[in-house]
Design an enzyme around this catalytic site. Structure first.
Site, PDB file in Angstrom:
ATOM      1  N   HIS A  80      44.171  48.397  37.584  1.00 23.62           N
ATOM      2  CA  HIS A  80      43.219  48.944  36.606  1.00 23.62           C
ATOM      3  C   HIS A  80      43.356  50.465  36.514  1.00 23.62           C
ATOM      4  O   HIS A  80      43.373  51.040  35.424  1.00 23.62           O
ATOM      5  CB  HIS A  80      41.766  48.651  37.026  1.00 23.62           C
ATOM      6  CG  HIS A  80      41.393  47.206  37.080  1.00 23.62           C
ATOM      7  ND1 HIS A  80      40.892  46.611  38.210  1.00 23.62           N
ATOM      8  CD2 HIS A  80      41.426  46.252  36.128  1.00 23.62           C
ATOM      9  CE1 HIS A  80      40.617  45.339  37.958  1.00 23.62           C
ATOM     10  NE2 HIS A  80      40.946  45.084  36.692  1.00 23.62           N
ATOM     11  N   LYS A  98      29.299  35.071  35.558  1.00 22.97           N
ATOM     12  CA  LYS A  98      30.613  34.975  36.204  1.00 22.97           C
ATOM     13  C   LYS A  98      30.484  34.993  37.727  1.00 22.97           C
ATOM     14  O   LYS A  98      31.488  34.907  38.431  1.00 22.97           O
ATOM     15  CB  LYS A  98      31.496  36.156  35.765  1.00 22.97           C
ATOM     16  CG  LYS A  98      32.375  35.869  34.549  1.00 22.97           C
ATOM     17  CD  LYS A  98      33.494  36.909  34.482  1.00 22.97           C
ATOM     18  CE  LYS A  98      34.476  36.630  33.365  1.00 22.97           C
ATOM     19  NZ  LYS A  98      35.561  37.634  33.351  1.00 22.97           N
ATOM     20  N   ARG A 130      49.789  42.187  32.131  1.00 21.16           N
ATOM     21  CA  ARG A 130      50.655  42.017  33.301  1.00 21.16           C
ATOM     22  C   ARG A 130      51.829  41.091  33.006  1.00 21.16           C
ATOM     23  O   ARG A 130      52.907  41.245  33.543  1.00 21.16           O
ATOM     24  CB  ARG A 130      49.857  41.440  34.474  1.00 21.16           C
ATOM     25  CG  ARG A 130      48.974  42.446  35.142  1.00 21.16           C
ATOM     26  CD  ARG A 130      47.977  41.768  36.012  1.00 21.16           C
ATOM     27  NE  ARG A 130      47.196  40.824  35.217  1.00 21.16           N
ATOM     28  CZ  ARG A 130      46.095  40.226  35.620  1.00 21.16           C
ATOM     29  NH1 ARG A 130      45.654  40.433  36.838  1.00 21.16           N
ATOM     30  NH2 ARG A 130      45.421  39.414  34.833  1.00 21.16           N
ATOM     31  N   SER A 142      42.003  41.291  40.565  1.00 21.25           N
ATOM     32  CA  SER A 142      40.823  41.380  41.420  1.00 21.25           C
ATOM     33  C   SER A 142      40.659  40.102  42.240  1.00 21.25           C
ATOM     34  O   SER A 142      40.305  40.141  43.422  1.00 21.25           O
ATOM     35  CB  SER A 142      39.571  41.600  40.571  1.00 21.25           C
ATOM     36  OG  SER A 142      39.660  42.822  39.887  1.00 21.25           O
TER      37      SER A 142
HETATM   38  O1  PNS Z   1      38.189  42.046  33.534  1.00 21.93           O
HETATM   39  P1  PNS Z   1      37.917  40.910  32.585  1.00 21.93           P
HETATM   40  O2  PNS Z   1      36.927  39.924  33.180  1.00 21.93           O
HETATM   41  O3  PNS Z   1      39.173  40.245  32.106  1.00 21.93           O
HETATM   42  O4  PNS Z   1      37.230  41.601  31.305  1.00 21.93           O
HETATM   43  C1  PNS Z   1      36.863  40.826  30.202  1.00 21.93           C
HETATM   44  C2  PNS Z   1      36.043  41.625  29.190  1.00 21.93           C
HETATM   45  C3  PNS Z   1      34.893  42.364  29.866  1.00 21.93           C
HETATM   46  C4  PNS Z   1      36.922  42.623  28.508  1.00 21.93           C
HETATM   47  C5  PNS Z   1      35.522  40.591  28.175  1.00 21.93           C
HETATM   48  O5  PNS Z   1      34.927  39.519  28.876  1.00 21.93           O
HETATM   49  C6  PNS Z   1      34.495  41.150  27.203  1.00 21.93           C
HETATM   50  O6  PNS Z   1      34.796  41.975  26.392  1.00 21.93           O
HETATM   51  N1  PNS Z   1      33.242  40.650  27.305  1.00 21.93           N
HETATM   52  C7  PNS Z   1      32.143  41.063  26.472  1.00 21.93           C
HETATM   53  C8  PNS Z   1      31.732  39.948  25.501  1.00 21.93           C
HETATM   54  C9  PNS Z   1      32.622  39.987  24.268  1.00 21.93           C
HETATM   55  O7  PNS Z   1      32.641  40.950  23.551  1.00 21.93           O
HETATM   56  N2  PNS Z   1      33.379  38.888  24.042  1.00 21.93           N
HETATM   57  C10 PNS Z   1      34.335  38.834  22.942  1.00 21.93           C
HETATM   58  C11 PNS Z   1      33.878  38.019  21.803  1.00 21.93           C
HETATM   59  S1  PNS Z   1      33.802  36.304  22.251  1.00 21.93           S
END
Ligand code: PNS
Length: 161
Positions: A17, A41, A90, A128
């Site tokens: 990150h 989560k 990745r 993570s």
């Molecule tokens: O580190 P992650 O868990 O892969 O991050 C995912 C993240 C936070 C980028 C994603 O879950 C997110 O943007 N969540 C907020 C809700 C949202 O906007 N969802 C997209 C439309 S369904």
């Protein structure tokens, strides 16, 4: 001012990150590390703990700040007047999900584009969840996360504690 958002769960933040955040900080005037508050989560660290760890490790980057967010990323990006959401890729396996997310986010907020940065090769295997798995069995995570947060992660997750 060009503003980028680096969103994620950061449960916990890793060198992978940080590499993306640092590279985004060179390209944008300001980078906001946005920590998703996602109790569903079942994260290992609370949003406040994740934010505190991030603040420690971004301390040397003057144009980077971090905060928590709830709800839609597209709405958050609009509120912050961000030009871009920056995400790391990745492997090809990351792509399909990230591609779909970027399309939805752009539909919801056409003012913010998603930019993908290819991971640095030494971080390709890092996630993570891998860090948490290694830490839970008492393995060495010192190469995966910055030293200043290493102990906190080990203390929380090691089953031998
Ligand atoms: O580190 P992650 O868990 O892969 O991050 C995912 C993240 C936070 C980028 C994603 O879950 C997110 O943007 N969540 C907020 C809700 C949202 O906007 N969802 C997209 C439309 S369904």
């Amino acid at each position: 001012m060009k503003i980028a958002i680096c969103p994620g769960s950061f449960d916990p933040i890793t060198w992978g990150h940080l590499d993306i955040i640092r590279r985004a900080s060179v390209m944008f005037d300001k980078v906001i590390v946005a920590v998703l508050v996602n109790p569903e989560k079942n994260p290992s660290f609370t949003a406040e703990e994740r934010l505190a760890m991030i603040n420690e490790v971004i301390a040397d980057m003057p144009n980077v700040e971090a905060e928590c967010f709830e709800g839609l990323l597209a709405d958050y990006a609009r509120m912050k007047h961000a030009q871009a959401i920056v995400k790391g890729l990745r492997a090809v396996t990351d792509f399909e999900y990230e591609f779909q997310m970027s399309l939805i986010n752009r539909k919801l907020n056409p003012e913010t584009d998603t930019i993908f940065l290819t991971t640095s090769v030494q971080h390709m295997y890092l996630s993570s969840s891998m860090v948490k798995s290694v830490a839970s069995f008492g393995g060495d995570i010192s190469e995966f996360v910055p030293e200043c947060i290493c102990e906190q992660i080990k203390q929380r997750l090691c089953r031998k504690n």
